[in-house]
Design an enzyme around this catalytic site. Structure first.
Site, mmCIF file in Angstrom:
data_model
loop_
_atom_site.group_PDB
_atom_site.id
_atom_site.type_symbol
_atom_site.label_atom_id
_atom_site.label_comp_id
_atom_site.label_asym_id
_atom_site.label_seq_id
_atom_site.Cartn_x
_atom_site.Cartn_y
_atom_site.Cartn_z
ATOM 1 N N ASP A 89 0.790 -1.233 0.000
ATOM 2 C CA ASP A 89 0.000 0.000 0.000
ATOM 3 C C ASP A 89 0.826 1.290 0.000
ATOM 4 O O ASP A 89 0.373 2.324 -0.447
ATOM 5 C CB ASP A 89 -0.956 0.023 1.211
ATOM 6 C CG ASP A 89 -0.237 -0.112 2.549
ATOM 7 O OD1 ASP A 89 0.995 -0.169 2.553
ATOM 8 O OD2 ASP A 89 -0.918 -0.174 3.587
ATOM 9 N N HIS A 90 2.086 1.204 0.460
ATOM 10 C CA HIS A 90 2.855 2.438 0.669
ATOM 11 C C HIS A 90 3.612 2.922 -0.566
ATOM 12 O O HIS A 90 4.019 4.076 -0.610
ATOM 13 C CB HIS A 90 3.864 2.238 1.807
ATOM 14 C CG HIS A 90 3.315 2.528 3.165
ATOM 15 N ND1 HIS A 90 2.205 1.903 3.661
ATOM 16 C CD2 HIS A 90 3.722 3.393 4.126
ATOM 17 C CE1 HIS A 90 1.954 2.358 4.878
ATOM 18 N NE2 HIS A 90 2.855 3.275 5.183
ATOM 19 N N ASP A 154 3.552 -0.867 11.431
ATOM 20 C CA ASP A 154 3.051 0.431 11.002
ATOM 21 C C ASP A 154 2.409 1.065 12.231
ATOM 22 O O ASP A 154 1.717 0.392 12.994
ATOM 23 C CB ASP A 154 2.011 0.267 9.890
ATOM 24 C CG ASP A 154 1.623 1.617 9.305
ATOM 25 O OD1 ASP A 154 2.206 2.004 8.282
ATOM 26 O OD2 ASP A 154 0.771 2.300 9.900
ATOM 27 N N ARG A 461 -2.048 12.342 10.115
ATOM 28 C CA ARG A 461 -0.760 12.915 10.504
ATOM 29 C C ARG A 461 -0.493 14.150 9.643
ATOM 30 O O ARG A 461 -0.745 14.127 8.440
ATOM 31 C CB ARG A 461 0.297 11.852 10.246
ATOM 32 C CG ARG A 461 1.542 12.026 11.004
ATOM 33 C CD ARG A 461 2.270 10.710 11.166
ATOM 34 N NE ARG A 461 1.885 10.044 12.388
ATOM 35 C CZ ARG A 461 2.312 8.839 12.748
ATOM 36 N NH1 ARG A 461 3.132 8.186 11.965
ATOM 37 N NH2 ARG A 461 1.931 8.314 13.882
ATOM 38 N N SER A 656 6.126 7.394 13.438
ATOM 39 C CA SER A 656 5.865 6.066 12.885
ATOM 40 C C SER A 656 6.750 5.003 13.522
ATOM 41 O O SER A 656 7.623 5.290 14.329
ATOM 42 C CB SER A 656 6.094 6.092 11.378
ATOM 43 O OG SER A 656 7.476 6.074 11.133
ATOM 44 N N ARG A 658 8.812 3.212 11.860
ATOM 45 C CA ARG A 658 9.829 2.825 10.878
ATOM 46 C C ARG A 658 11.188 2.604 11.542
ATOM 47 O O ARG A 658 11.760 3.488 12.162
ATOM 48 C CB ARG A 658 9.865 3.827 9.720
ATOM 49 C CG ARG A 658 10.634 5.046 9.823
ATOM 50 C CD ARG A 658 10.391 5.944 8.617
ATOM 51 N NE ARG A 658 8.965 6.232 8.409
ATOM 52 C CZ ARG A 658 8.501 7.441 8.069
ATOM 53 N NH1 ARG A 658 9.328 8.441 7.892
ATOM 54 N NH2 ARG A 658 7.215 7.642 7.902
HETATM 55 FE FE1 F3S Z 1 -0.961 4.482 4.906
HETATM 56 FE FE2 F3S Z 1 -1.297 6.874 5.861
HETATM 57 FE FE3 F3S Z 1 -2.403 4.872 6.961
HETATM 58 S S1 F3S Z 1 0.558 6.011 5.201
HETATM 59 S S2 F3S Z 1 -1.179 3.111 6.575
HETATM 60 S S3 F3S Z 1 -2.789 5.621 4.918
HETATM 61 S S4 F3S Z 1 -1.368 6.526 7.989
#
Ligand code: F3S
Length: 768
Positions: A89-90, A154, A461, A656, A658
């Protein structure tokens, strides 16, 4: 690998802990302690002891999964030993819209997707291909259940708390432990109770609850704690709305957030001697959650949860919280928070004036709805109800308007039900089912970099540069329905509760409050199947990593500690103010290097502010006295075998999960990070990579340190839990001061430091 719900086993474990503690337990305590490894032996002291837990499941997104999988490969194990999924997804950049962006992402990221798909097949991991949707939405739709303990790489993993699971964001190294069937360690969290009174109505939404709470607790207020919601107000929130609230608990630093399977309404009714009402209420108790499970074809889960709710899935009467906050939903006004931090609270009617006072641009350039935070059917339907009113009056959005569906299922369902068409009709562009602009994957064309501008979004965010890499983009977070209303006016002054819009015929009209079904009346449309089930036996498969690749790099173990004190270390950088993981290891264009430690290390700390000159990515090399970029300076010290330290401010590493933010300083020769305080996940990540994560005993000692000083950490041979570390600070004039540093390392974590990393310690364990 199927994750079985073994409530009987959990309840047996819980009984062991309950006898030992002999006190009422909160809901989150029940779920945590019932997942304890050796529940008869551990200590369960909130805020003090370390828990060793056995999570039910692991989830990873594609940006963090690359490094986690590379670490798992170096563990030498043949396959994962806990149900695990990876979600693509990222890495999908928003440029032209849905299908085109998806195709482009598949081409650009081919090497990485192939690597992940093959590794998933080989190591028995479920693989959600690009296009399937955002990790947290997929978890809610497929894997979450009340009483679940899930860890995810995540920080918005807590989203699953909307379905009564304890879902916790961790670094990749923690995920590797669990995949390798090692217990997962976490400091026993404190518990903050949030009592919800009244009920949501008209323009107020679940998002307003968490935005209000962010104002009360600030970005650090939830650190080391689980937020547990309860109270009669819970009933007015849909399951996905509860997900939104839990998701954004990450913004206040909480370990995770959770709602009870049964709301506290029953307790309240019993306490007020209305057992007959309670009985009736019990029958429909938390019907939203049950409704959702049924709608997503998990009736069996709903039945099981119903059976065990009283014992396991609600807090005991009289359970103690470390703090309780009450919010009356009936009085809750629509919020819009920002810019630059999610705890800067504004009521919708006040924002315009505030913006003028502070010099924030009031013209809205882009409105964005969706993301993992707010892309449920209900969110889209409520936004569409606003869009419909604009369509009826012949007007469109005054600025760009983009929509990110959370999953394939949501996209297919909103397309089928005409919801998507309404959003398009006012100018909305549907992006791919992916993170996109939420994580800086946004090829934005309407403003130049460093041009001051304002956007409003329903994301979670809003740190500087988060969405588009432009530190001067003022991002405000609010509900999707409010974003939709705001784009119709195009200005921060607009208050849809009181102000009018101008229709195409010149007449004035006011928007009616939003409405929308929480769940689709005709059930969900599953959309295209984008899931790859791992084969029964993938052992013969080969996972190739091209040594010439600039995206993927197999990992070399870090060096173990040589048993000597760390002396005379230069300070790479003394950081001033907020330093999130986005400052330490930015996303956006750097996302493509998440599987290549050496390449991504070129972004280390480039967003952090140097206390000496107030600038980002401009520090002095104390050996050569030359100014330079942070990664280059670190590489210089490393080339001379000189270990270095970083000095930081409060809540260092917030944001995050990460782990690159910890891997990079270790890779470039850092040995200690000394700060006023840490964000939880980052502190653990640093420890896992063999770095010393230390805090000033006296936070004012931060002011004693000059960037030109040398730091020595003394008597590391006697490094032990709860024992302070002595630090000698040598100033340029030769004078030395001694300060005390604290740490939260336990015995096992000290072994990580000695071994060079947690992975090195694990490898030794498996080899023995
Ligand atoms: Fe993706 Fe934003 Fe959620 S990066 S996992 S949609 S916080």
């Amino acid at each position: 690998m199927r994750c079985l719900i073994d409530y009987e086993k959990l309840i047996q474990n819980l009984e062991i802990v309950r006898k030992r503690l002999n006190r009422p337990l909160t809901l989150s305590e029940k779920i945590l302690y019932s997942h304890a490894d050796e529940p008869d032996k551990q200590s369960f002291e909130r805020g003090k002891s370390y828990l060793r837990l056995r999570p039910d499941r692991v989830a990873m997104q594609d940006a963090t999964a690359q490094m986690a999988v590379l670490q798992f490969i170096s563990s030498g194990l043949p396959k994962v030993l806990c149900p695990t999924t990876i979600h693509c997804d990222h890495l999908i950049e928003a440029q032209l819209g849905g299908e085109k962006d998806m195709q482009r992402a598949k081409d650009i990221n081919k090497e990485v997707y192939n690597f992940l798909a093959t590794a998933c097949a080989k190591y028995s991991i479920g693989f959600w291909k690009p296009g399937s949707g955002i990790i947290h939405q997929i978890i809610l739709e497929n894997y979450a259940f009340p009483g679940l303990l899930l860890i995810g790489t995540d920080s918005h993993t807590p989203n699953g708390g909307g379905l009564g699971g304890l879902c916790i964001g961790v670094g990749g190294a923690d995920a590797v432990d669990v995949m390798a069937n090692m217990p997962w360690e976490v400091k026993c969290p404190k518990v903050i109770g949030v009592r919800l009174l009244g009920q949501l109505n008209e323009w107020s939404s679940p998002k307003d609850i968490i935005l209000a709470l962010a104002g009360i607790l600030t970005v650090q207020g939830g650190t080391g704690a689980i937020i547990e919601y309860f109270g009669p107000g819970v009933e007015s929130i849909s399951c996905t709305g509860m997900g939104t609230i839990c998701n954004m608990g990450a913004e206040i630093g909480a370990t995770t957030s959770i709602f009870p399977y049964n709301s506290r309404m029953k307790e309240y009714l019993n306490a007020t001697k209305r057992e007959d009402v309670a009985e009736l209420a019990d029958k429909y108790y938390n019907s939203r959650m049950k409704e959702y499970l049924n709608a997503t074809k998990r009736e069996d889960v709903a039945k099981l949860a119903d059976k065990y709710k009283d014992i396991l899935l609600i807090a005991d009467e009289g359970a103690r919280y470390d703090r309780v906050i009450s919010i009356n939903l009936s009085e809750l006004e629509p919020h819009i928070n920002g810019p630059f931090t999610p705890d800067r609270v504004h009521m919708i009617g006040q924002l315009g004036k505030e913006a003028v006072k502070n010099g924030w641009p009031t013209e809205i350039r882009v409105g964005l709805i969706g993301s993992c935070t707010n892309s449920s059917y209900e969110d889209m339907a409520r936004a569409a109800s606003i869009a419909q009113q604009a369509i009826d009056k012949g007007i469109k959005a005054k600025c760009e308007f983009v929509v990110t569906p959370g999953s394939n299922q949501i996209r297919a369902t909103i397309e089928r039900d005409g919801v998507a068409d309404k959003l398009r009709a006012i100018g909305g562009v549907l992006l791919a089912n992916a993170c996109g602009p939420c994580i800086g994957q946004w090829d934005r064309k309407d403003v130049k970099n460093n041009e001051k501008n304002t956007i409003v979004c329903s994301y979670n965010r809003n740190f500087p540069g988060r969405n588009d890499g432009n530190p001067l983009t003022h991002a405000f977070v609010t509900s999707p329905e409010l974003v939709t209303a705001m784009v119709l006016a195009g200005d921060l002054h607009f208050n849809p509760l009181t102000d009018s819009l101008t229709a195409a015929d010149g007449s004035k009209f006011k928007l009616q409050s939003p409405h929308g079904d929480t769940l689709p009346a005709n059930g969900f449309d599953a959309g295209v199947d984008n899931y790859q089930e791992p084969p029964q036996d993938g052992s013969s498969l080969v996972v190739d990593v091209d040594p010439k690749s600039d995206r993927l790099q197999l990992l070399e173990p870090f060096q173990s500690w040589d048993g000597q004190d760390l002396t005379d270390m230069p300070i790479l950088m003394k950081i001033k103010g907020k330093c999130t993981t986005d400052h330490i290891s930015p996303a956006g264009v750097w996302l493509k290097y998440r599987g290549h430690l050496d390449n991504i290390s070129n972004n280390m700390l480039i967003g952090a502010i140097n206390e000496e000159n107030g600038e980002a990515n401009n520090i002095q090399n104390t050996m050569t006295n030359q100014q330079g970029k942070v990664p280059d300076t670190a590489r210089y010290y490393q080339s001379k075998n000189i270990p270095w330290v970083v000095i930081g401010d409060q809540n260092y590493g917030e944001g995050s999960s990460r782990e690159h933010a910890a891997l990079e300083p270790r890779h470039l020769g850092g040995r200690a990070i000394i700060v006023k305080s840490f964000a939880r996940i980052h502190e653990t990540n640093l420890k896992k990579q063999g770095l010393l994560a230390l805090t000033f005993d006296n936070p004012d000692d931060y002011n004693k340190i000059k960037p030109s000083d040398r730091i020595s950490l003394i008597d590391l041979k006697s490094f032990a839990p709860d024992k302070q570390i002595e630090c000698h600070v040598k100033h340029l004039n030769g004078e030395t001061e001694t300060i005390k540093l604290n740490h939260t390392f336990n015995e096992a974590q000290i072994e990580w430091f000695k071994a060079g990393s947690a992975l090195n310690a694990m490898r030794t364990y498996f080899a023995s």
